[in-house]
Design a protein around this motif. Structure first.
Motif, PDB file in Angstrom:
ATOM      1  N   ALA A 126      40.919   1.822  26.291  1.00  0.00           N
ATOM      2  CA  ALA A 126      40.761   0.933  27.445  1.00  0.00           C
ATOM      3  C   ALA A 126      42.075   0.826  28.219  1.00  0.00           C
ATOM      4  CB  ALA A 126      40.297  -0.442  26.984  1.00  0.00           C
ATOM      5  N   LEU A 127      43.175   0.746  27.492  1.00  0.00           N
ATOM      6  CA  LEU A 127      44.482   0.684  28.151  1.00  0.00           C
ATOM      7  C   LEU A 127      44.789   2.000  28.860  1.00  0.00           C
ATOM      8  CD1 LEU A 127      46.640  -1.134  25.425  1.00  0.00           C
ATOM      9  CD2 LEU A 127      45.531  -2.136  27.436  1.00  0.00           C
ATOM     10  N   ALA A 128      44.328   3.089  28.260  1.00  0.00           N
ATOM     11  CA  ALA A 128      44.606   4.408  28.822  1.00  0.00           C
ATOM     12  C   ALA A 128      43.879   4.632  30.149  1.00  0.00           C
ATOM     13  CB  ALA A 128      44.203   5.495  27.828  1.00  0.00           C
ATOM     14  N   VAL A 129      42.721   4.001  30.334  1.00  0.00           N
ATOM     15  CA  VAL A 129      41.966   4.182  31.581  1.00  0.00           C
ATOM     16  C   VAL A 129      42.359   3.163  32.645  1.00  0.00           C
ATOM     17  CG1 VAL A 129      40.012   5.221  30.398  1.00  0.00           C
ATOM     18  CG2 VAL A 129      40.041   2.745  30.773  1.00  0.00           C
ATOM     19  N   GLY A 130      43.376   2.351  32.369  1.00  0.00           N
ATOM     20  CA  GLY A 130      43.906   1.464  33.398  1.00  0.00           C
ATOM     21  C   GLY A 130      43.655  -0.012  33.215  1.00  0.00           C
ATOM     22  N   MET A 131      42.956  -0.393  32.169  1.00  0.00           N
ATOM     23  CA  MET A 131      42.744  -1.816  31.931  1.00  0.00           C
ATOM     24  C   MET A 131      44.030  -2.458  31.415  1.00  0.00           C
ATOM     25  SD  MET A 131      39.012  -2.170  30.088  1.00  0.00           S
ATOM     26  CE  MET A 131      37.509  -1.560  30.851  1.00  0.00           C
ATOM     27  N   ASN A 132      44.221  -3.739  31.768  1.00  0.00           N
ATOM     28  CA  ASN A 132      45.327  -4.461  31.163  1.00  0.00           C
ATOM     29  C   ASN A 132      44.876  -5.029  29.825  1.00  0.00           C
ATOM     30  OD1 ASN A 132      43.949  -6.946  31.674  1.00  0.00           O
ATOM     31  ND2 ASN A 132      44.799  -6.985  33.748  1.00  0.00           N
ATOM     32  N   THR A 133      45.785  -5.645  29.090  1.00  0.00           N
ATOM     33  CA  THR A 133      45.444  -6.121  27.744  1.00  0.00           C
ATOM     34  C   THR A 133      44.345  -7.178  27.770  1.00  0.00           C
ATOM     35  OG1 THR A 133      47.261  -7.723  27.903  1.00  0.00           O
ATOM     36  CG2 THR A 133      47.731  -5.621  26.834  1.00  0.00           C
ATOM     37  N   HIS A 134      44.388  -8.051  28.786  1.00  0.00           N
ATOM     38  CA  HIS A 134      43.369  -9.108  28.888  1.00  0.00           C
ATOM     39  C   HIS A 134      41.995  -8.505  29.155  1.00  0.00           C
ATOM     40  CE1 HIS A 134      41.544 -12.959  29.818  1.00  0.00           C
ATOM     41  NE2 HIS A 134      41.104 -12.452  30.956  1.00  0.00           N
ATOM     42  N   GLN A 135      41.917  -7.565  30.077  1.00  0.00           N
ATOM     43  CA  GLN A 135      40.639  -6.927  30.396  1.00  0.00           C
ATOM     44  C   GLN A 135      40.089  -6.151  29.208  1.00  0.00           C
ATOM     45  OE1 GLN A 135      41.989  -4.675  33.799  1.00  0.00           O
ATOM     46  NE2 GLN A 135      40.933  -6.046  35.245  1.00  0.00           N
ATOM     47  N   ALA A 136      40.957  -5.433  28.515  1.00  0.00           N
ATOM     48  CA  ALA A 136      40.526  -4.654  27.355  1.00  0.00           C
ATOM     49  C   ALA A 136      39.974  -5.555  26.263  1.00  0.00           C
ATOM     50  CB  ALA A 136      41.695  -3.840  26.814  1.00  0.00           C
ATOM     51  N   PHE A 137      40.644  -6.683  26.042  1.00  0.00           N
ATOM     52  CA  PHE A 137      40.185  -7.608  25.007  1.00  0.00           C
ATOM     53  C   PHE A 137      38.865  -8.255  25.399  1.00  0.00           C
ATOM     54  CE2 PHE A 137      40.139 -11.798  22.958  1.00  0.00           C
ATOM     55  CZ  PHE A 137      40.296 -11.423  21.642  1.00  0.00           C
ATOM     56  N   ARG A 138      38.762  -8.681  26.677  1.00  0.00           N
ATOM     57  CA  ARG A 138      37.571  -9.409  27.122  1.00  0.00           C
ATOM     58  C   ARG A 138      36.358  -8.504  27.292  1.00  0.00           C
ATOM     59  NH1 ARG A 138      35.649 -10.374  32.199  1.00  0.00           N
ATOM     60  NH2 ARG A 138      37.545  -9.473  33.099  1.00  0.00           N
ATOM     61  N   ARG A 139      36.557  -7.293  27.804  1.00  0.00           N
ATOM     62  CA  ARG A 139      35.436  -6.433  28.143  1.00  0.00           C
ATOM     63  C   ARG A 139      35.084  -5.421  27.059  1.00  0.00           C
ATOM     64  NH1 ARG A 139      36.595  -4.135  34.064  1.00  0.00           N
ATOM     65  NH2 ARG A 139      34.573  -3.158  33.600  1.00  0.00           N
ATOM     66  N   ILE A 140      36.012  -5.100  26.185  1.00  0.00           N
ATOM     67  CA  ILE A 140      35.759  -4.077  25.174  1.00  0.00           C
ATOM     68  C   ILE A 140      35.706  -4.662  23.755  1.00  0.00           C
ATOM     69  CG2 ILE A 140      36.566  -1.912  24.177  1.00  0.00           C
ATOM     70  CD1 ILE A 140      35.638  -1.691  27.085  1.00  0.00           C
ATOM     71  N   ILE A 141      36.735  -5.416  23.393  1.00  0.00           N
ATOM     72  CA  ILE A 141      36.852  -5.890  22.016  1.00  0.00           C
ATOM     73  C   ILE A 141      35.931  -7.074  21.725  1.00  0.00           C
ATOM     74  CG2 ILE A 141      38.433  -6.734  20.248  1.00  0.00           C
ATOM     75  CD1 ILE A 141      38.913  -3.847  21.159  1.00  0.00           C
ATOM     76  N   MET A 142      35.972  -8.089  22.585  1.00  0.00           N
ATOM     77  CA  MET A 142      35.209  -9.304  22.312  1.00  0.00           C
ATOM     78  C   MET A 142      33.691  -9.086  22.236  1.00  0.00           C
ATOM     79  SD  MET A 142      36.853 -11.859  21.395  1.00  0.00           S
ATOM     80  CE  MET A 142      35.476 -12.998  21.497  1.00  0.00           C
ATOM     81  N   PRO A 143      33.076  -8.332  23.163  1.00  0.00           N
ATOM     82  CA  PRO A 143      31.621  -8.113  23.041  1.00  0.00           C
ATOM     83  C   PRO A 143      31.227  -7.469  21.720  1.00  0.00           C
ATOM     84  CG  PRO A 143      32.383  -7.500  25.227  1.00  0.00           C
ATOM     85  CD  PRO A 143      33.610  -7.743  24.409  1.00  0.00           C
ATOM     86  N   GLN A 144      31.998  -6.485  21.274  1.00  0.00           N
ATOM     87  CA  GLN A 144      31.674  -5.828  20.009  1.00  0.00           C
ATOM     88  C   GLN A 144      31.931  -6.741  18.814  1.00  0.00           C
ATOM     89  OE1 GLN A 144      32.723  -1.488  19.765  1.00  0.00           O
ATOM     90  NE2 GLN A 144      33.893  -1.955  21.612  1.00  0.00           N
ATOM     91  N   THR A 145      33.009  -7.516  18.906  1.00  0.00           N
ATOM     92  CA  THR A 145      33.308  -8.468  17.835  1.00  0.00           C
ATOM     93  C   THR A 145      32.172  -9.463  17.665  1.00  0.00           C
ATOM     94  OG1 THR A 145      35.697  -8.288  18.201  1.00  0.00           O
ATOM     95  CG2 THR A 145      34.904 -10.261  17.080  1.00  0.00           C
ATOM     96  N   PHE A 146      31.702  -9.979  18.791  1.00  0.00           N
ATOM     97  CA  PHE A 146      30.633 -10.972  18.747  1.00  0.00           C
ATOM     98  C   PHE A 146      29.343 -10.373  18.202  1.00  0.00           C
ATOM     99  CE2 PHE A 146      27.412 -13.730  20.856  1.00  0.00           C
ATOM    100  CZ  PHE A 146      27.743 -14.898  20.188  1.00  0.00           C
ATOM    101  N   LEU A 147      29.037  -9.148  18.622  1.00  0.00           N
ATOM    102  CA  LEU A 147      27.810  -8.498  18.158  1.00  0.00           C
ATOM    103  C   LEU A 147      27.856  -8.249  16.655  1.00  0.00           C
ATOM    104  CD1 LEU A 147      25.122  -7.335  19.092  1.00  0.00           C
ATOM    105  CD2 LEU A 147      26.253  -5.136  19.415  1.00  0.00           C
ATOM    106  N   ILE A 148      29.006  -7.847  16.139  1.00  0.00           N
ATOM    107  CA  ILE A 148      29.163  -7.613  14.702  1.00  0.00           C
ATOM    108  C   ILE A 148      29.048  -8.926  13.927  1.00  0.00           C
ATOM    109  CG2 ILE A 148      30.788  -6.864  12.917  1.00  0.00           C
ATOM    110  CD1 ILE A 148      31.910  -4.873  14.967  1.00  0.00           C
ATOM    111  N   ALA A 149      29.542 -10.015  14.518  1.00  0.00           N
ATOM    112  CA  ALA A 149      29.568 -11.301  13.825  1.00  0.00           C
ATOM    113  C   ALA A 149      28.232 -12.025  13.833  1.00  0.00           C
ATOM    114  CB  ALA A 149      30.634 -12.202  14.443  1.00  0.00           C
ATOM    115  N   ILE A 150      27.313 -11.634  14.711  1.00  0.00           N
ATOM    116  CA  ILE A 150      26.055 -12.371  14.879  1.00  0.00           C
ATOM    117  C   ILE A 150      25.279 -12.565  13.572  1.00  0.00           C
ATOM    118  CG2 ILE A 150      23.725 -12.160  15.841  1.00  0.00           C
ATOM    119  CD1 ILE A 150      24.941 -11.391  18.471  1.00  0.00           C
TER     120      ILE A 150
END
Length: 223
Positions: A124-148
């Motif tokens: 995500a960082l490599a394609v131009g996202m900043n750390t906040h965007q990468a965490f919010r758009r990539i990491i958090m959705p998957q984290t939440f889905l795994i935790a459900i």
């Protein structure tokens, strides 16, 4: 005793049970997210404090936690000059359940976060996202889905734990069933508690249905 009377009597305690369930789960989730974040910090002191909290809370039975909070919290507040002895008992019940379940939810969030491939964050960082965007758009959705699935199981466990509040005098469904049984000198005790079990079972079924639909919708949205 007629079945309709038993059901109507038990349902008088349903609003209290639902208030306990919803509010304690919301606060437990908020605390759990904070604890999971602390457990993932680099600071050994911060992680040590968070892990110590988790160890103590997870090692304390829910009933004991309820009693400790109910009798201990007013004394703790008195040290700061605040008298909460006359506060509603629901406050203490919600606080105890939230504290108790926050530790389990923290572990659910932490393990789910660690399950997400770190390579996706780097990509995500490599394609131009900043750390906040990468965490919010990539990491958090998957984290939440795994935790459900773990969140669902913990919520179901919390449904059953709400029945413990009778020990501090809160009138919920379990307390109502006990009073109803005593009023009839235990003659209809089996029938009363079977009906109570079915009501709890229906609540759990609704939770399972809700999570199933939410999981399907969430997977569709995140694809």
């Amino acid at each position: 005793m007629r079945l309709g009377k038993v059901i109507s009597s038990l349902l008088t305690g349903l609003p209290t049970t639902l208030i306990l369930l919803v509010l304690s789960f919301v606060f437990a989730s908020l605390i759990g997210i904070g604890l999971a974040w602390l457990c993932l910090r680099r600071s050994l002191v911060v992680r040590g404090l968070a892990r110590g909290y988790l160890g103590i809370v997870r090692g304390t039975p829910p009933l004991l936690m309820l009693l400790v909070v109910y009798y201990g919290l007013p004394k703790l507040f008195l040290l700061a000059g605040i008298d909460i002895n006359n506060w509603d008992k629901l406050f203490f019940a919600i606080a105890a359940l939230a504290i108790g379940w926050s530790a389990y939810l923290a572990e659910a969030f932490r393990s789910a976060f660690l399950s997400v491939d770190t390579g996706q964050y780097e990509a995500a960082l490599a394609v131009g996202m900043n750390t906040h965007q990468a965490f919010r758009r990539i990491i958090m959705p998957q984290t939440f889905l795994i935790a459900i699935p773990n969140i669902e199981n913990l919520l179901i466990g919390l449904v059953k734990a709400t029945s413990l509040v009778y020990v501090i005098g809160i009138v919920d469904m379990y307390s109502t069933a006990t009073d109803l049984s005593n009023q009839n000198q235990g003659v209809y005790q089996l029938e009363i508690f079977v009906v109570l079990a079915l009501i709890y079972w229906l609540i759990v079924l609704l939770i399972e249905l809700g999570f199933r639909r939410f999981r399907k919708h969430y997977q569709y949205v995140t694809v």
